[in-house]
Design an enzyme around this catalytic site. Structure first.
Site, PDB file in Angstrom:
ATOM      1  N   HIS A   1      38.182  41.533  34.242  1.00  0.00           N
ATOM      2  CA  HIS A   1      39.385  41.171  33.831  1.00  0.00           C
ATOM      3  C   HIS A   1      39.182  40.329  32.440  1.00  0.00           C
ATOM      4  CE1 HIS A   1      41.451  42.680  37.207  1.00  0.00           C
ATOM      5  NE2 HIS A   1      42.539  42.774  36.381  1.00  0.00           N
TER       6      HIS A   1
ATOM      7  N   ASP B   1      46.907  31.881  36.304  1.00  0.00           N
ATOM      8  CA  ASP B   1      48.279  32.569  36.731  1.00  0.00           C
ATOM      9  C   ASP B   1      48.260  33.762  37.411  1.00  0.00           C
ATOM     10  OD1 ASP B   1      49.537  30.577  34.917  1.00  0.00           O
ATOM     11  OD2 ASP B   1      49.563  31.824  33.278  1.00  0.00           O
TER      12      ASP B   1
ATOM     13  N   GLU C   1      54.249  24.724  32.645  1.00  0.00           N
ATOM     14  CA  GLU C   1      53.797  25.593  31.591  1.00  0.00           C
ATOM     15  C   GLU C   1      54.957  25.852  30.612  1.00  0.00           C
ATOM     16  OE1 GLU C   1      52.156  29.176  32.615  1.00  0.00           O
ATOM     17  OE2 GLU C   1      50.387  28.538  33.872  1.00  0.00           O
TER      18      GLU C   1
HETATM   19  P1  FAD Z   1      34.759  39.375  34.613  1.00  0.00           P
HETATM   20  O1  FAD Z   1      35.847  39.751  33.574  1.00  0.00           O
HETATM   21  O2  FAD Z   1      34.226  40.613  35.498  1.00  0.00           O
HETATM   22  O3  FAD Z   1      33.674  38.444  33.986  1.00  0.00           O
HETATM   23  C1  FAD Z   1      33.828  37.638  32.945  1.00  0.00           C
HETATM   24  C2  FAD Z   1      32.513  36.804  32.459  1.00  0.00           C
HETATM   25  O4  FAD Z   1      32.022  36.351  33.740  1.00  0.00           O
HETATM   26  C3  FAD Z   1      31.404  37.709  32.147  1.00  0.00           C
HETATM   27  O5  FAD Z   1      30.618  37.236  31.212  1.00  0.00           O
HETATM   28  C4  FAD Z   1      30.764  38.257  33.351  1.00  0.00           C
HETATM   29  O6  FAD Z   1      29.252  38.393  33.239  1.00  0.00           O
HETATM   30  C5  FAD Z   1      30.663  36.649  34.205  1.00  0.00           C
HETATM   31  N1  FAD Z   1      30.732  36.698  35.617  1.00  0.00           N
HETATM   32  C6  FAD Z   1      31.455  37.353  36.461  1.00  0.00           C
HETATM   33  N2  FAD Z   1      31.153  37.051  37.550  1.00  0.00           N
HETATM   34  C7  FAD Z   1      30.206  36.088  37.715  1.00  0.00           C
HETATM   35  C8  FAD Z   1      29.608  35.529  38.426  1.00  0.00           C
HETATM   36  N3  FAD Z   1      29.693  35.476  39.775  1.00  0.00           N
HETATM   37  N4  FAD Z   1      28.467  34.366  38.308  1.00  0.00           N
HETATM   38  C9  FAD Z   1      28.154  34.484  36.843  1.00  0.00           C
HETATM   39  N5  FAD Z   1      28.940  35.057  35.941  1.00  0.00           N
HETATM   40  C10 FAD Z   1      30.035  35.871  36.258  1.00  0.00           C
HETATM   41  N6  FAD Z   1      42.157  32.897  32.861  1.00  0.00           N
HETATM   42  C11 FAD Z   1      42.747  31.645  33.073  1.00  0.00           C
HETATM   43  O7  FAD Z   1      41.760  30.809  32.857  1.00  0.00           O
HETATM   44  N7  FAD Z   1      43.974  31.389  33.294  1.00  0.00           N
HETATM   45  C12 FAD Z   1      45.073  32.590  33.556  1.00  0.00           C
HETATM   46  O8  FAD Z   1      46.206  32.179  34.072  1.00  0.00           O
HETATM   47  C13 FAD Z   1      44.474  33.779  33.384  1.00  0.00           C
HETATM   48  N8  FAD Z   1      45.242  34.766  33.616  1.00  0.00           N
HETATM   49  C14 FAD Z   1      44.754  36.072  33.463  1.00  0.00           C
HETATM   50  C15 FAD Z   1      45.673  37.021  33.804  1.00  0.00           C
HETATM   51  C16 FAD Z   1      45.246  38.531  33.709  1.00  0.00           C
HETATM   52  C17 FAD Z   1      46.387  39.347  33.894  1.00  0.00           C
HETATM   53  C18 FAD Z   1      43.971  38.619  33.150  1.00  0.00           C
HETATM   54  C19 FAD Z   1      43.426  40.049  32.943  1.00  0.00           C
HETATM   55  C20 FAD Z   1      43.164  37.635  33.075  1.00  0.00           C
HETATM   56  C21 FAD Z   1      43.775  36.410  33.014  1.00  0.00           C
HETATM   57  N9  FAD Z   1      42.795  35.022  32.951  1.00  0.00           N
HETATM   58  C22 FAD Z   1      42.971  33.913  32.924  1.00  0.00           C
HETATM   59  C23 FAD Z   1      41.299  35.471  32.346  1.00  0.00           C
HETATM   60  C24 FAD Z   1      40.376  35.373  33.176  1.00  0.00           C
HETATM   61  O9  FAD Z   1      40.147  34.096  33.771  1.00  0.00           O
HETATM   62  C25 FAD Z   1      38.942  35.676  32.860  1.00  0.00           C
HETATM   63  O10 FAD Z   1      39.070  37.087  32.200  1.00  0.00           O
HETATM   64  C26 FAD Z   1      37.908  35.755  33.854  1.00  0.00           C
HETATM   65  O11 FAD Z   1      36.835  36.248  33.326  1.00  0.00           O
HETATM   66  C27 FAD Z   1      38.301  36.988  34.905  1.00  0.00           C
HETATM   67  O12 FAD Z   1      37.641  37.161  35.975  1.00  0.00           O
HETATM   68  P2  FAD Z   1      36.907  38.476  36.316  1.00  0.00           P
HETATM   69  O13 FAD Z   1      36.562  38.267  37.797  1.00  0.00           O
HETATM   70  O14 FAD Z   1      37.713  39.761  36.132  1.00  0.00           O
HETATM   71  O15 FAD Z   1      35.617  38.296  35.524  1.00  0.00           O
END
Ligand code: FAD
Length: 521
Positions: A93, A161, A272
């Site tokens: 994400h 969120d 918020e």
């Molecule tokens: P990914 O996109 O898969 O990875 C993100 C980063 O983390 C990359 O650099 C990856 O290499 C690294 N990573 C992933 N897993 C690991 C692991 N296990 N160990 C070490 N590194 C790792 N963020 C907020 O803080 N608050 C919010 O309210 C919020 N709302 C959101 C709502 C939506 C609809 C979306 C799309 C995103 C939102 N986000 C929010 C952002 C979100 O927290 C970050 O994009 C987060 O990185 C997404 O987690 P993911 O598992 O998809 O990570």
């Protein structure tokens, strides 16, 4: 691992290295590398929620255990002839390819077994305090942690969120939402981590054990190690949530009231707010809020755009004897200066409250507007610069065209551990001021209306906003940052850069991890 299987794995990993360093793409079909479940690339490994960057890896690892990750990284880190980069991918994400690895290896964290073990009322060895916590694998989703802990009447304290994000993904960034003013970001609510470093070492770390790695990884953008397990603090679940929305037509009054609310942490559990730019932002933000809004403002007054603001705050209702939440809301409302008769209140279940963006997702999916480009921009803005930032923002967007929410809400800087890797505002004022604002421009692009040129124009505009806002005049820092070059990352981290770079040398000296962030290359 016994010697025979170690040797067997080494032979296969050697072949893997040859393949990855070969100038021709010879990975044509799924490959069995001994115990390593390495496969041909998947569709998901080169995409993310942003739909802006698409970098294909050479291969994908679907780990069955953390040992698979340790094995891969320990092998890559001792082989000096090939530079293979590795990214952990959580739920993907990210916006700008942060979890991608061009021609490298993407580790799909969702393949790890989803172990979620809740421990209720455990006596802490040192302090004798009773606490509850959950041990969870790094690839599990927050929604699953919520569902499992609710079975025990428990819940994590600090949220994002949206809940379909992984533990490892949000802990690599910070993890913020309306509870952050009270409990700090998600990274302030972690008791222990199991991490595989860039050298392939599997380390259990905490504030008291291997603490340098623990704090490096929290907010560390996947640069120092891969989180395979986390221990997260829990608290009792409230029975219900009383959720309020109040509307404003003046920015100063809106922020003043938000700051009043976050000063009442003993009464309030969530704060918020968002900008109401147009009819669309009013309607789309109301999908999950089950109240009849009698708010029909004029968005054009005397030929000029008029913008409104909405604060949302929530109170956990434990339905304890003698405490009437309506009464508490009334008392709080008296301290606020919202537009007369525009305070709306609903009571919903705790699960529905936390999962509110899940409902919005469903509504956007139904309209075909979920899997579209998302040029998002998130910033931490010091209180001293929030007014200037809003002026900058409004000069650079057209309120009638903007699709998606613009979140604005205050956080308290002292709820963040400065040892963690996250970069926070460093202006002179923010060294003494407890309050900073998060501003999230969460834009969706309808590709039928806005094609690549139009998207690029928006991205350039966002870059301009980010560059101006992070300059000395406003002093903001990007959250979920994206920077075009290592030099920009250097100034992003500011006074924390030396520590960040030293931690890289210590935990991932060959710069194997996290190529998608573009920090070291
Ligand atoms: P990914 O996109 O898969 O990875 C993100 C980063 O983390 C990359 O650099 C990856 O290499 C690294 N990573 C992933 N897993 C690991 C692991 N296990 N160990 C070490 N590194 C790792 N963020 C907020 O803080 N608050 C919010 O309210 C919020 N709302 C959101 C709502 C939506 C609809 C979306 C799309 C995103 C939102 N986000 C929010 C952002 C979100 O927290 C970050 O994009 C987060 O990185 C997404 O987690 P993911 O598992 O998809 O990570």
């Amino acid at each position: 691992m016994d010697m025979t299987s170690l040797l067997y794995n080494k032979v296969h990993a050697f072949i893997l290295l040859l393949i990855l360093s070969c100038p021709y793409k010879i990975i044509q079909k799924p490959i069995d590398f001994g115990s390593l479940n390495l496969i041909q690339i998947t569709d998901t490994a080169s995409t993310d929620f942003g739909w802006i960057q698409f970098n294909a890896p050479a291969s994908v690892l679907k780990p069955r255990t953390p040992n698979d990750i340790a094995f891969l990284l320990s092998f890559l880190s001792v082989s000096s002839f090939s530079k293979v980069s590795v990214s952990a991918r959580g739920a993907g994400h990210s916006i700008h390819g942060q979890a991608q690895a061009l021609d490298g290896i993407v580790i799909e964290m969702s393949s790890l077994p989803m172990d979620i073990n809740v421990h209720k009322n455990v006596k802490m060895e040192r302090s004798g305090l009773m606490i509850s916590y959950v041990d969870v694998s790094g690839g599990a989703l927050w929604i699953d942690v919520l569902k499992e802990s609710l079975k025990f009447g428990l819940t994590p304290r600090s949220w994002t969120d949206y809940l379909y994000l992984t533990i490892g993904g949000t802990l690599s960034n910070g993890g913020i939402s309306g509870q952050t003013f009270k409990y700090g970001p998600q990274i302030s609510n972690v008791l222990q981590l199991e991490v595989v470093t860039g050298k392939g070492e599997m380390v259990t770390c905490s504030p008291t054990k291997s603490s340098e790695l623990f704090y490096a990884v929290l907010g560390g953008l996947g640069q120092f190690g891969i989180i395979t397990r986390a221990r997260i603090l829990l608290q009792e679940t409230p029975k219900k949530v009383r959720w309020q929305r109040a509307f404003y037509d003046d920015f100063d009054t809106f922020t003043k009231d938000q700051e009043i609310l976050i000063s009442m942490a003993e009464l309030i559990d969530y704060v918020e707010g968002f900008v109401v730019l147009n009819e669309h932002s009013l309607k789309s933000s109301s999908v999950a809020f089950p109240a009849n809004l009698n708010f029909n403002p004029k968005f054009v007054l005397n030929g000029r755009f008029k913008v409104y603001y909405c604060i949302e705050f929530a109170i956990h209702d434990n339905q304890a004897e003698g405490i009437k939440v309506e009464k508490v809301v009334e008392e709080i409302a008296q301290k606020l200066s919202y537009m007369q008769s525009h305070l709306y209140s609903v009571e919903i279940s705790y699960f529905d409250f936390l999962n509110r963006v899940g409902m919005e997702e469903q509504s956007l999916r139904n309209k075909g507007l979920w899997e579209v480009p998302h040029p998002w921009l998130n910033l931490f803005v010091p209180r001293s610069g929030i007014k200037k930032f809003m002026d900058l923002l409004m000069e650079n967007i057209s309120p009638n065209e903007f699709e998606g929410p613009i979140l604005v809400y205050p956080l308290l800087i002292d709820k963040w551990n400065t040892n963690a890797s996250v970069a926070l505002p460093e202006t002179i004022e923010s060294r003494t001021d407890r309050v900073m604002y998060v501003v999230g421009m969460l834009r969706s692009i309808n590709p039928a209306v806005c094609k690549r040129d139009c998207l690029n124009k928006i991205l350039r505009k966002h870059r301009y906003i980010a560059q101006t806002a992070t300059g000395p005049h406003i002093g903001a820092k990007q959250y979920l940052a994206h920077h075009p070059s290592p030099v920009d990352w250097h100034s992003h981290f500011g006074s924390k850069w030396i520590q960040f770079a030293e931690r890289k040398v210590q935990f991932d000296p060959l710069h194997i991890l996290g190529p998608g962030q573009g920090i070291f290359s």
